[in-house]
Design an enzyme around this catalytic site. Structure first.
Site, PDB file in Angstrom:
ATOM      1  N   SER A   5      31.716 113.159   1.086  1.00 48.32           N
ATOM      2  CA  SER A   5      32.015 114.279   2.312  1.00 48.32           C
ATOM      3  C   SER A   5      31.514 113.495   3.421  1.00 48.32           C
ATOM      4  CB  SER A   5      30.468 115.421   2.377  1.00 48.32           C
ATOM      5  OG  SER A   5      31.331 116.981   3.246  1.00 48.32           O
TER       6      SER A   5
ATOM      7  N   HIS B 225      19.435 111.306   5.156  1.00 50.07           N
ATOM      8  CA  HIS B 225      18.357 110.826   6.365  1.00 50.07           C
ATOM      9  C   HIS B 225      18.500 111.147   7.241  1.00 50.07           C
ATOM     10  CE1 HIS B 225      16.676 109.532   2.376  1.00 50.07           C
ATOM     11  NE2 HIS B 225      17.961 109.045   1.355  1.00 50.07           N
TER      12      HIS B 225
ATOM     13  N   ASP C  39      24.568 106.079   3.214  1.00 52.78           N
ATOM     14  CA  ASP C  39      26.340 105.455   3.048  1.00 52.78           C
ATOM     15  C   ASP C  39      27.581 106.096   3.173  1.00 52.78           C
ATOM     16  OD1 ASP C  39      24.504 104.318   1.142  1.00 52.78           O
ATOM     17  OD2 ASP C  39      24.450 104.187  -0.740  1.00 52.78           O
TER      18      ASP C  39
END
EC number: 4.1.1.65
Length: 311
Positions: free
Chosen positions: A280, A169, A93
């Protein structure tokens, strides 16, 4: 002001924050603490695998909450193999800060503010984990990355805000052969700060994973930030981030290519790769044919599993 900010002991503060995050909260205090965080950063708990706030014993568990299995459908996951190999998804995200072709070995961290590709990735390494000679020019360094005639070098920068899902991912099917860890600083990487500090991503602690996908060189870099001293790669137990001591400009390498595993670590698109604490930045740098097409707009919000681009 920039020089003054760089003197702030952000690594020490991040370690202290990390310890605070591990403190188990009393059962009665969990709901009000987490509810304040949810309200402040707009967290959607309807997507969480466990919605009950009392389940999370400390802030660290809450930051690293998992999602319901169908909360993030992976675009193109079930396409035929030939298409799947040429298709990329967002690894997390976040917000798209920048993307496009890499020009003159300079990468934009935000619009108009660039950093050196070689400073960011460090010297190129071979499969045997032996460093090449330092590049004497932009073209020589680029030629170490772009290995196939007719290919171009591309990049994509994704900023994870504190309220985002904090796991990341695999963005495509690829094989990871090498890890490089730069200890570095832990300055804030929010877009405002990225406009203010030149080569911010080259100063900060980061973990660079490199390997190959169908079209050649591929890399994913997890960039640390203030209060994000912990970068975890699930298959890499030897990685330890935010250590108390480090030498400026230093890095350490680790090869996943061994005598028994001559290929490295195979990753499937959408597979769990790692996690941050808090928020981050992830930077993708890869080679692809000239007709690679990003399906993005600068500044847009994106979720893990949505399309980044394809051929």
């Amino acid at each position: 002001m920039v020089a003054l900010y760089k003197t702030v002991p952000t690594r020490l503060l991040s370690r202290a924050w990390g310890r605070l995050n591990q403190v188990e909260l009393p059962h009665w205090l969990r709901r009000p603490i987490y509810s304040l965080y949810i309200w402040t950063f707009g967290v959607n708990m309807k997507e969480a695998a466990v919605e009950d706030l009392h389940h999370y014993r400390n802030l660290s568990e809450f930051f690293r909450r998992k999602l319901k299995p169908q909360a993030r459908p992976v675009c193109g996951l079930h396409s035929v193999p030939a298409l799947s190999w040429s298709f990329q998804i967002s690894p997390s995200d976040g917000k798209i800060l920048n993307f496009g072709q890499v020009k003159n070995c300079e990468v934009e961290q935000v619009k108009g503010v660039t950093y050196s590709l070689e400073s960011f990735l460090g010297p190129r390494t071979s499969a045997e984990d032996l460093p090449f000679s330092p590049a004497t020019s932009c073209s020589s360094f680029r030629s170490q990355l772009v290995t196939r005639e007719g290919n171009e070098l591309y990049h994509c920068v994704i900023y994870l805000a504190p309220g985002d899902y904090h796991c990341f991912h695999s963005p495509t099917d690829w094989t990871i052969s090498h890890r490089r860890h730069f200890p570095g600083s832990l300055m804030s990487v929010n877009p405002g700060m990225a406009r203010w500090i030149k080569e911010l991503f080259c100063h900060n602690e980061r973990v660079v994973l490199t390997g190959d996908w169908k079209h050649g060189f591929f890399s994913l870099t997890a960039v640390g930030a203030t209060n994000v001293g912990s970068i975890r790669i699930y298959f890499d137990r030897d990685l330890h981030t935010n250590s108390p001591r480090y030498s400026k400009g230093s890095y350490n390498d680790f090869s996943f290519v061994t005598h028994t595993n001559k290929e490295g670590i195979p990753m499937r698109k959408g597979e769990h790769l790692g996690e941050f604490n808090l928020g981050s930045t992830i930077v993708l740098i890869f080679e692809a044919p000239k007709d690679f097409n990003f399906q993005l707009k600068a500044g847009q919000k994106i979720r893990f599993g949505e399309a980044l681009g394809s051929l």
